[in-house]
Design a protein around this motif. Structure first.
Motif, short mmCIF file in Angstrom:
data_model
loop_
_atom_site.label_atom_id
_atom_site.label_comp_id
_atom_site.label_asym_id
_atom_site.label_seq_id
_atom_site.Cartn_x
_atom_site.Cartn_y
_atom_site.Cartn_z
N GLN A 169 -5.74 -12.36 -31.74
CA GLN A 169 -7.17 -12.20 -31.25
C GLN A 169 -7.65 -12.44 -29.86
O GLN A 169 -8.06 -11.41 -29.31
CB GLN A 169 -8.21 -12.65 -32.43
N GLU A 211 -2.41 -4.90 -35.78
CA GLU A 211 -3.63 -5.44 -35.52
C GLU A 211 -4.30 -4.49 -34.44
O GLU A 211 -5.55 -4.11 -34.35
CB GLU A 211 -3.63 -6.96 -34.78
N GLU A 212 -3.71 -3.79 -33.40
CA GLU A 212 -4.00 -3.15 -32.34
C GLU A 212 -4.42 -2.08 -32.94
O GLU A 212 -5.48 -1.53 -32.55
CB GLU A 212 -2.94 -3.08 -31.42
N ARG A 239 -7.80 -2.18 -34.65
CA ARG A 239 -8.83 -2.25 -33.66
C ARG A 239 -9.18 -0.88 -33.02
O ARG A 239 -10.33 -0.40 -33.01
CB ARG A 239 -8.56 -3.09 -32.37
N ARG A 245 -12.62 1.05 -33.74
CA ARG A 245 -13.44 1.46 -32.72
C ARG A 245 -13.87 3.04 -32.98
O ARG A 245 -15.04 3.49 -32.53
CB ARG A 245 -12.65 1.17 -31.33
#
Ligand SMILES: [Zn+2]
Length: 76
Positions: A14, A46-47, A50, A54
């Motif tokens: 993170q 995880e990326e 995100r 967003r």
């Protein structure tokens, strides 16, 4: 494979994405991600999560997107 490194890598993931690691920590995390397919996969997940969050936050949440997000959150 050294699983202690994976634990460390998970801890850094993170802050790594938030660009909060020191240069030394980031270099170590990157070296680990290069060696370790497991953490690389987790990092990509995880990326992408995100990026997806967003995008979703930028527009009104609709039920189909919500369902897709829930599906993404299913553990690997
Ligand atoms: Zn690892």
């Amino acid at each position: 494979m050294n699983w202690d490194d994976c634990d460390q890598c998970e801890e850094w993931m993170q802050p790594y994405m938030d660009r909060e690691l020191s240069d030394a920590e980031r270099a170590e995390a990157e070296a680990h991600l290069e060696d370790c397919g497991y953490c690389r996969k987790r990092y990509r997940f995880e990326e992408s999560l995100r990026v997806f969050v967003r995008e979703v936050c930028a527009e009104p949440m609709d039920p189909a997107l919500k369902a897709k997000l829930a599906a993404l959150r299913t553990p690997l």
